[in-house]
Design an enzyme around this catalytic site. Structure first.
Site, PDB file in Angstrom:
ATOM      1  N   ARG B  55      -0.194   6.812  -3.722  1.00  0.00           N
ATOM      2  CA  ARG B  55       0.674   6.441  -4.584  1.00  0.00           C
ATOM      3  C   ARG B  55       1.679   5.134  -4.709  1.00  0.00           C
ATOM      4  O   ARG B  55       1.330   4.735  -6.028  1.00  0.00           O
ATOM      5  CB  ARG B  55       1.482   7.723  -4.647  1.00  0.00           C
ATOM      6  CG  ARG B  55       2.754   6.828  -5.705  1.00  0.00           C
ATOM      7  CD  ARG B  55       3.867   8.570  -5.565  1.00  0.00           C
ATOM      8  NE  ARG B  55       3.658   9.729  -4.800  1.00  0.00           N
ATOM      9  CZ  ARG B  55       3.519  10.989  -5.444  1.00  0.00           C
ATOM     10  NH1 ARG B  55       3.051  10.515  -6.585  1.00  0.00           N
ATOM     11  NH2 ARG B  55       2.585  11.808  -4.446  1.00  0.00           N
ATOM     12  N   LYS B  85      -8.364  -4.559  17.267  1.00  0.00           N
ATOM     13  CA  LYS B  85      -8.804  -5.385  18.036  1.00  0.00           C
ATOM     14  C   LYS B  85      -8.244  -6.556  18.678  1.00  0.00           C
ATOM     15  O   LYS B  85      -8.015  -7.039  19.114  1.00  0.00           O
ATOM     16  CB  LYS B  85      -9.916  -6.240  17.356  1.00  0.00           C
ATOM     17  CG  LYS B  85     -11.137  -5.983  16.896  1.00  0.00           C
ATOM     18  CD  LYS B  85     -12.028  -6.753  16.264  1.00  0.00           C
ATOM     19  CE  LYS B  85     -13.636  -5.438  15.259  1.00  0.00           C
ATOM     20  NZ  LYS B  85     -14.280  -6.840  14.174  1.00  0.00           N
ATOM     21  N   ARG B 106       2.051  -2.962   3.453  1.00  0.00           N
ATOM     22  CA  ARG B 106       2.845  -1.471   3.813  1.00  0.00           C
ATOM     23  C   ARG B 106       2.495  -1.666   5.292  1.00  0.00           C
ATOM     24  O   ARG B 106       0.900  -1.539   5.590  1.00  0.00           O
ATOM     25  CB  ARG B 106       1.811  -0.332   3.400  1.00  0.00           C
ATOM     26  CG  ARG B 106       2.446   0.812   3.845  1.00  0.00           C
ATOM     27  CD  ARG B 106       3.370   1.367   3.381  1.00  0.00           C
ATOM     28  NE  ARG B 106       3.926   3.134   3.485  1.00  0.00           N
ATOM     29  CZ  ARG B 106       4.416   3.196   2.252  1.00  0.00           C
ATOM     30  NH1 ARG B 106       5.298   3.486   0.953  1.00  0.00           N
ATOM     31  NH2 ARG B 106       4.536   5.199   2.911  1.00  0.00           N
TER      32      ARG B 106
END
Lengths: 312, 312, 312
Positions: B55, B85, B106
């Protein structure tokens, strides 16, 4: 219709092609500084990534957008695409080539890009890494960075460090360097991660001078370029083999003190401890500028593949 | 060159900044109604999502496209990017900032957005949620919705309901509300999900009046705004703790009968049973309009970060 | 405001609608050849894929870009979106419809597209496959390919081969064919993958002539179209059931020798052994041209949903 201009391996580039590409990359740098162009409006690039490589994908996609084009694609096709339904790479490429103007392919298998190009009669294929095979655009941006930072390539002494068996960027860069005169390469690797015979044979054929050693300090004061690489856990057959290779050569402040003041430190990134963070502020640390150059080189590659002025 | 305008936490906005942002969001609403703009043609936003939040990501990407820009990014970088990694967030941001004009981040770790901004000297970073830290653009759209729906913020009585320990939107909204006069907040939570001391201390410092209770009915007839939240299973230490908190406060037809006729029901969404579907048709159910406002607020945020008129 | 034009199932198209759509698809082919259009500049399509379908998604996204629009979306929403937080499809659609101009929905549940359309009052929903339900745009591109390759649909004899129980494209194509006169369908399937009663009942009502057989050779010399399908492992209740159905009917050089010289071989792709690679070079192999037609049909669908001239 001319056949498309595929970018499959670094051996396809000779010195003239390299000089043209670097000239184009320099122009791309100016285009980005000026806010991009709309030259590729209406063109579509497909990022066909069968394994994830966020950095490479983002730089290609940024390159396409800076040129005014659009992007379709997949972050990690292997996990959930037609591949798990048993489709061959060839079929996937045949279908996808109907939806785009250029395919950027990342695959786990050596030779995948070549196979894709074989069945793509209309759309150019760009190899963004095929297993332990090649990663030509990485090698091109590496060489472009050397040219740009040091002003020349001829006559340089390049130290390549770390996992030289599985590190395909090292192989591709070696092939590219063989186009230039008076190159000297020092391969510095642990015993279980040495440069493959095939690469050495190629350099022998081209008359490139190289040496192998396990001792980084041997060239610390003389090399022009330190090309450090990550020891890639995922490419080693066992954890033991990996641990033998990892952590042996670290670029840190101590090593900086031994280096020439005009040396250049490169790394294809991501790093995982092979270069200390304390090195970042040193002007010789070129790896973030190198990553930035990836954008310009990939724009130049796309221009070569899609542009009106491409000679094929 | 001025430093970039990062959006890290809600405490960085004072009342004047909020009013300017809301004014800009209202203009964005008109731009969308008129079919968008090409103002950001050539600009690239990177959605750097280390955990999925469909969203939030879609609304930011829609915002960028409505402004005429382009988007690169990743849906869920943690699963398959350089992170596995061993790359640090700082390195990822340093590289990615070379490929775009704004980063929307985020992340799962508190403080990640701040760390990203520290190493992003050229490109603004927008925090789209950092673990149990902050989610400032959610709080901004919440407050914008209150202003737009009720015509004012001063003097309002806001009930915040549900998981107040782990619900970071509640914390961020509390911080924003503290910029306004005569605010009263009632925190309604089960005993194991109460509002943290740090938030209360901040409100004390700012002189905001608040109370805590376990009884939703106590304010059902008096509050202006009911800010309902989902009890987020993934944030609780154990299933037992989760079950104690979940399902305690549900907004349904029965509660609607007790509410004022000019009350406003908000929810950051997704919901999972805390608001009955039978409430959706009631004009006081503002949560879908709230989600829509997320687009306008995020356009205004991008305008602040990228626009020519941004005051830094 | 007129209600949006949703594309939910193949039964919603009558012969006149199909002819208009095919006419539009032919125009789209010209638009692509001319380098695309900017007609949908400022419009946003959301690819809301709750299960991965790379091919379908890429062709829709390419269609939107060829028309000048933008795309937001998710490759595989089920794994990591609000869905795992307990959000209903209806809530997701209500929110996402605020961020885009058309939703292309792929879902695992039969009826999902219908449910999405019910709550999408402003934005058209296009069904890109709902579980074992329908996949109307696939059927539309199948029929368009037949029309384009053979010059007509009326009077044709179509053999549908393989997994006719779970192969939803076969069902949707059957429904579409029932709009035309003098159609004959031969359903060729193993005993545990026969065409469902519901499809047969529909054809009976519409007066379409059909037969069922387990013997592909019976029609090998007479059928106009061979519509081959993959036996989809993931749709069968057990491995045993799957193995009984798979590999029974393979189109190879031997079969080609029996076919009419003007026959047409189609396959929705991906294939997994049902058509030998040796068939690809035969001019009757139409499946890659069929995949390409998917682009034009989906452009025509988007034009229907978003275009100014759309009759609703």
């Amino acid at each position: 219709m001319n056949p498309p201009f595929h970018v499959i391996g670094s051996k396809q580039f000779d010195q003239i092609a390299l000089e043209q590409l670097f000239h184009s990359a320099a122009q791309m740098e100016q285009i980005v500084a000026a806010g991009g162009t709309t030259r590729f409006a209406g063109k579509i690039m497909c990022s066909l990534f069968f394994e994830a490589s966020t950095r490479t994908r983002l730089s290609f996609e940024s390159a396409m957008y800076r040129l005014g084009g659009s992007v379709i694609g997949t972050e990690n096709a292997a996990q959930f695409s037609s591949a798990i339904k048993g489709e061959t790479l060839e079929d996937t490429v045949r279908v996808v080539s109907g939806y785009c103007d250029v395919i950027v392919l990342r695959h786990t298998d050596v030779g995948a890009a070549h196979r894709a190009a074989e069945v793509s009669a209309r759309v150019p294929v760009v190899n963004a890494g095929d297993g332990s095979g090649e990663h030509p655009t990485q090698a091109l941006l590496d060489l472009y960075t050397i040219q740009k930072e040091l002003g020349r390539i001829e006559g340089l002494h390049i130290a390549m460090i770390g996992d030289l068996t599985y590190g395909r960027t090292v192989h591709s860069l070696s092939y590219l360097l063989s186009n230039y005169k008076d190159i000297k390469i020092t391969f510095i690797a642990p015993d279980n991660a040495r440069i493959p015979e095939a690469v050495k044979r190629y350099l022998d054929e081209k008359g490139v001078v190289y040496e192998e050693t396990g001792d980084l300090m041997k060239v610390s004061g003389t090399a022009d370029v330190f090309y450090q690489t990550r020891v890639q856990k995922e490419r080693f057959p066992s954890l033991e083999e990996y641990q033998l290779a990892a952590g042996k050569y670290i670029i840190n402040r101590h090593l900086l003190d031994h280096m020439r003041s005009d040396a250049l430190i490169l790394h294809p990134l991501p790093r995982a401890g092979e270069i200390d963070a304390e090195v970042d502020a040193d002007p010789r640390a070129g790896y973030f500028r190198q990553a930035q150059n990836g954008l310009f080189i990939r724009m130049a590659i796309l221009e070569n593949c899609l542009g009106a002025g491409s000679a094929r």
